[in-house]
Design an enzyme around this catalytic site. Structure first.
Site, PDB file in Angstrom:
ATOM      1  N   PHE A 538       0.936  -0.904   0.232  1.00  0.00           N
ATOM      2  CA  PHE A 538      -0.157  -0.190   0.015  1.00  0.00           C
ATOM      3  C   PHE A 538       0.617   1.399  -0.016  1.00  0.00           C
ATOM      4  O   PHE A 538       2.315   1.126   1.123  1.00  0.00           O
ATOM      5  CB  PHE A 538      -0.748  -0.355   1.227  1.00  0.00           C
ATOM      6  CG  PHE A 538      -2.230  -0.981   1.534  1.00  0.00           C
ATOM      7  CD1 PHE A 538      -2.927  -0.554   1.278  1.00  0.00           C
ATOM      8  CD2 PHE A 538      -1.482  -2.717   2.319  1.00  0.00           C
ATOM      9  CE1 PHE A 538      -3.699  -1.908   0.779  1.00  0.00           C
ATOM     10  CE2 PHE A 538      -2.281  -3.033   2.171  1.00  0.00           C
ATOM     11  CZ  PHE A 538      -3.841  -3.112   1.943  1.00  0.00           C
ATOM     12  N   ASP A 539       0.138   2.209  -0.825  1.00  0.00           N
ATOM     13  CA  ASP A 539       0.885   3.733  -0.921  1.00  0.00           C
ATOM     14  C   ASP A 539       0.204   4.499   0.901  1.00  0.00           C
ATOM     15  O   ASP A 539      -0.798   3.311   0.570  1.00  0.00           O
ATOM     16  CB  ASP A 539       0.694   4.627  -1.778  1.00  0.00           C
ATOM     17  CG  ASP A 539       0.936   5.293  -1.922  1.00  0.00           C
ATOM     18  OD1 ASP A 539       1.775   6.421  -1.240  1.00  0.00           O
ATOM     19  OD2 ASP A 539       0.087   6.969  -1.661  1.00  0.00           O
ATOM     20  N   LYS A 540       0.835   4.753   1.508  1.00  0.00           N
ATOM     21  CA  LYS A 540       0.885   5.257   2.396  1.00  0.00           C
ATOM     22  C   LYS A 540      -0.260   6.358   2.521  1.00  0.00           C
ATOM     23  O   LYS A 540      -1.811   6.333   2.665  1.00  0.00           O
ATOM     24  CB  LYS A 540       0.891   6.128   3.665  1.00  0.00           C
ATOM     25  CG  LYS A 540       0.609   6.406   5.047  1.00  0.00           C
ATOM     26  CD  LYS A 540       2.167   6.659   5.666  1.00  0.00           C
ATOM     27  CE  LYS A 540       1.956   8.422   6.723  1.00  0.00           C
ATOM     28  NZ  LYS A 540       1.447   8.770   5.949  1.00  0.00           N
ATOM     29  N   LYS A 724      10.953   2.733  -4.056  1.00  0.00           N
ATOM     30  CA  LYS A 724       9.483   1.819  -4.105  1.00  0.00           C
ATOM     31  C   LYS A 724       9.646   0.731  -5.064  1.00  0.00           C
ATOM     32  O   LYS A 724       8.492   0.388  -5.128  1.00  0.00           O
ATOM     33  CB  LYS A 724       7.734   2.820  -3.926  1.00  0.00           C
ATOM     34  CG  LYS A 724       7.853   3.627  -2.635  1.00  0.00           C
ATOM     35  CD  LYS A 724       6.462   4.543  -2.881  1.00  0.00           C
ATOM     36  CE  LYS A 724       6.218   6.181  -1.720  1.00  0.00           C
ATOM     37  NZ  LYS A 724       5.345   6.328  -1.765  1.00  0.00           N
TER      38      LYS A 724
END
Length: 850
Positions: A538-540, A724
């Site tokens: 997940f991206d935050k 990422k």
């Protein structure tokens, strides 16, 4: 793996030649994408324009998507390749779809063709070698009627002009010219189409209309039943039963013979022909009742297969009918009803209470609740308010608040709304969704590709076996009629009809059910892959959290006053577009209550670390501790570092501020987790997701605090955008299949490198709709368990269908070779298994959200 190689002429703005660093950057960004094997500068040129050579797998990625990716990474691409999505009438079943694909691939210039039993055809072609007219003519020769067609250009993608010198002209002009160039598709579209949802689209027509095949099958069964019953009445002569059997042959064999003759004339060889031969063979042997039973079961099976598959198709076609065909246009204080195709950007439309909204737009007058379930799957209506600036052009604005934005096809509540149109009808979110869902039907899943490959070897093997069995009478003491009968029984038993339809029917049903629930799954590959993933990244910001950080603490250091510190921070951050900077400015101005804020200048950003700016005669630095580690020798004291770490330990994101060489203060912000995050992650764990990892640019302590609060298994902090991508690659090595969840814009590179890229809030983002493998139309994390749960169910159903279809064939082949079962029983099992796999796949349409 199938591989194709294409050359795309490319010019990068301000790039003098193909050796420029920008070209290398483009190649690096495109290399390693799912489906793209290699990208390099070719030694060929076209009119002086460098050619990029792409080696790609058309079963994973289309040329249209490659062009989108190249354009998004900064390239303007000359118009060379076309992308067509065509809806046709006349594709009878999955096996027929494969024959259509082969015929289309025979056309010079067609690079890739994919057709499905739903009547959708996706084509990639070289515009210099063929045209829409040439492709249409080929389809008509195959007795297919073009019902609807659209090109990629009509749906928002406008290639650059052919002349390399003009490639850097404004895209707006290119789009206008493209509209004229593509009228060949548009004219056809307007000329002879009927609605995608009409029931006769995929059924055989005849004297009884769309149900003729089914009625013929029932008549066949009735005549067979009466004839069989009368054969036991001694007073009735045999010719009466024989006449009834012949009648049964006619009604049961009419469509079978029609399909068989059409296929054989074109050089094809299909199951229909084999069934016809078997029925004729039974008649020659005097087994009229058995032959009539074969034709009855086969025709009934086909008719029910058409009916069942039509259910799934209707579910998708219903999407296109969501938007009303007209709108109330407000002009000069008056309203008039106009067709939605006449609406232009900037027009004001009036939406009455409890009626459907006709166009994508922003509310400029009125307040109401809107049911967005048809587009986003949200069960609760969303309150809508007018925008602050009603005169502004919002058509290019990506930051429209959900409370102001409305979508075509959604349903207004109890109050009248006035809406400013921000997208033309053909570019609306609903139109794009329909186009992408239709395209998704044509994307084959890994299992379907595997079964197609299996059939290519299996069918010739069966024909060889049947040929051997025909001459069994030479070895075994039996008449030729017995050998012939056995061979025909084996032909029927070994026909892989159920296998051919087992996966496409499940993919069609899964994609249709997902679209109804506000999830766009782009084909069989992401549907299957999502069904087996064990790890989610997940991206935050904006994904697990609200994406709206708030200013929580202001810590002045030395002789600095809090108010002065805040003024300096607001002045500098006012120059930045970063979400954290916007939060500092927004909350800082509220605290300062209109007090004068100085003006900063000369902003310089240090990626992932902070910013530097000039304020009067001073140099101001704002950033994390990493910024000062590499800046110079004036490091923050241990006391200051301790205060920063303490704030970060509490889950805050910190900004340390330095004026020239003096550290003057710390500002802390916090992005609160979404309310649904904890419960959603719990559900994901329950359905079998073992690892849930957060990837964030925030420091590790902030990441750990958020992870602990919502129940993540891992948190990886302090990551730059390119890191990422590396994190996803590392995860893929550990977990094999990894899905990345983000907004589809900032996270696009990481999503492209994951097994499945999942974008949230895609209804408000054209980029997210185009780039993600799976798009959650609503900005709701809680839709994720539904999408993954549905995919897991689809994967399970595909497996079940394979076991049923292969199991029946594996049992029937030896049973017919050994004469344990006759043709009638073989056909009953054959058609029964086909109906079982289709009915099993249709269960996905009834899949319920938890």
């Amino acid at each position: 793996m199938k591989k194709l190689k294409i050359h795309i002429p490319v010019i990068l703005p301000q790039a003098p030649d193909e050796k420029d660093a920008c070209v290398n950057r483009l190649i690096n960004k495109l290399n390693g994408r799912e489906g793209i094997d290699n990208v390099h500068v070719s030694d060929k040129k076209m009119d002086g324009v460098p050619l990029l050579c792409f080696h790609y797998d058309p079963d994973i990625i289309s040329i249209d998507r490659i062009q989108h990716l190249a354009e998004r990474t900064g390239a303007e691409i000359t118009e060379k390749y076309g992308h067509l999505l065509i809806e046709v009438n006349g594709i009878r079943h999955t096996r027929h779809a494969r024959l259509v694909e082969k015929k289309l691939l025979d056309i010079d210039g067609v690079l890739e063709a994919s057709a499905n039993a739903g009547g959708m055809i996706r084509l990639e072609y070289d515009k210099r070698e063929t045209s829409f007219e040439g492709i249409s003519a080929k389809l008509e020769k195959e007795n297919l009627k073009v019902n609807k067609s659209s090109s990629a250009d009509e749906n928002g993608f406008a290639p650059a002009e052919k002349n390399p010198e003009n490639l850097n002209k404004k895209k707006a002009k290119g789009k206008e010219e493209q509209k004229h160039k593509d009228n060949e598709v548009q004219n056809h579209k307007e000329g002879e189409s009927h609605g995608a949802g009409e029931e006769h689209s995929h059924a055989h027509g005849g004297v009884f209309g769309k149900n003729t095949e089914l009625i013929f099958a029932i008549i066949c069964g009735t005549l067979l039943g009466i004839g069989f019953g009368l054969s036991y009445v001694e007073s009735i002569p045999d010719w009466v039963s024989l006449s009834l059997y012949i009648g049964a042959y006619f009604f049961g064999g009419y469509f079978t013979a029609k399909e068989a003759i059409e296929t054989v004339v074109k050089g094809g060889f299909e199951i229909d022909f084999l069934m016809l031969v078997a029925a004729i063979g039974a008649a020659i042997l005097g087994e009229w009742a058995e032959g009539a039973l074969l034709l009855f079961l086969f025709s009934l099976g086909h008719a029910l297969e058409h009916y069942a598959m039509n259910k799934a198709r209707k579910s998708i076609a219903a999407l296109a009918d969501l938007a009303p065909k007209t709108a109330l246009l407000k002009k000069d204080g008056k309203t008039e009803e106009v067709g939605i195709e006449k609406l232009g950007i900037g027009d004001i439309i009036v939406v009455k209470p409890n009626s459907k909204i006709s166009a994508d737009g922003v509310v400029v007058n009125g307040k109401s609740s809107v049911n967005q379930a048809p587009i986003t799957g949200e069960s609760v209506p969303v309150d809508k308010l007018p925008v602050e600036d009603t005169a502004k052009d919002y058509s290019e604005d990506d930051e429209i608040k959900d409370e102001n934005r409305v979508f075509a096809g959604t349903i207004n509540g109890n109050n009248t709304l006035e809406i400013k149109v921000i997208k033309e009808a053909k570019d609306s979110t609903l139109s794009r969704l329909v186009k992408l869902v239709n395209e998704a039907q044509t994307q084959k899943s890994p299992t379907q590709l595997l079964t197609d490959k299996f059939e290519r070897y299996f069918v010739p093997s069966v024909l060889i076996l049947v040929g051997i069995l025909l001459f069994a009478f030479l070895v075994i003491d039996e008449p030729f009629s017995a050998s012939f009968y056995r061979a025909m029984a084996v032909l029927v038993a070994a026909s892989p009809c159920a296998l051919a339809i087992s996966t496409p029917s499940a993919v069609l049903s899964g994609v249709a059910r997902a679209a109804r629930g506000g999830v766009l799954i782009k084909g069989g590959r992401p549907l299957e892959d999502l069904g087996v993933i064990t790890a989610l990244a997940f991206d935050k910001t904006g994904t697990l959290t609200e994406g709206k950080p708030k200013l929580t603490q202001i810590v002045a250091l030395g002789n600095m006053i809090e108010e002065d510190l805040l003024k300096i921070a607001v002045a500098v951050e006012n120059l930045s577009d970063h979400p954290l900077a916007k939060a500092v400015v927004r909350d800082g101005k509220k605290i300062l209550e209109g007090k004068e804020i100085p003006e900063a200048s000369n902003l310089e950003a240090v990626l992932g670390k902070g910013i530097k700016a000039s304020l009067e005669k001073d140099q101001i630095y704002v950033g994390n501790l990493n910024l000062y580690d590499e800046l110079d020798d004036d490091k923050p004291s241990q006391d200051i570092t301790g205060k920063v770490r303490e704030l970060e330990g509490g889950g805050n994101t910190t900004m340390l501020i330095r004026k020239n060489k003096e550290y003057i203060g710390i500002i802390a912000l916090m992005d609160t987790p979404r309310e649904a995050a904890k419960e959603t992650l719990k559900k994901l764990k329950e359905i079998g997701i073992k690892r849930m990892i957060m990837l964030t640019g925030d420091n590790q302590k902030v990441a750990d605090a958020v992870a602990k609060e919502i129940g993540l298994t891992d948190a990886w902090g302090s990551l730059l955008p390119e890191e990422k991508v590396d994190a996803i690659k590392k995860l893929k090595e550990q977990e094999s299949k990894v899905a990345m969840v983000g907004d589809g814009v900032n996270d696009a590179p990481a999503m492209a490198n994951s097994t499945v890229g999942i974008a949230m809030g895609a209804a408000g983002s054209d980029v997210a709709l185009e780039t993600a493998d799976v798009a959650l139309m609503a900005d709701k994390l809680e839709t994720l368990p539904f999408a993954i749960g549905l995919s897991r169910k689809a994967k399970a159903i595909i497996k079940q269908n394979l076991w049923v279809s292969l199991g029946v064939v594996a049992l029937l082949i030896p049973a017919t070779i050994l004469s344990w079962v006759n043709i009638g029983v073989a056909v009953a099992f054959h058609e029964g298994s086909t109906l079982v796999v289709v009915a099993n796949a249709l269960r996905l349409l009834a899949y319920k959200k938890d």
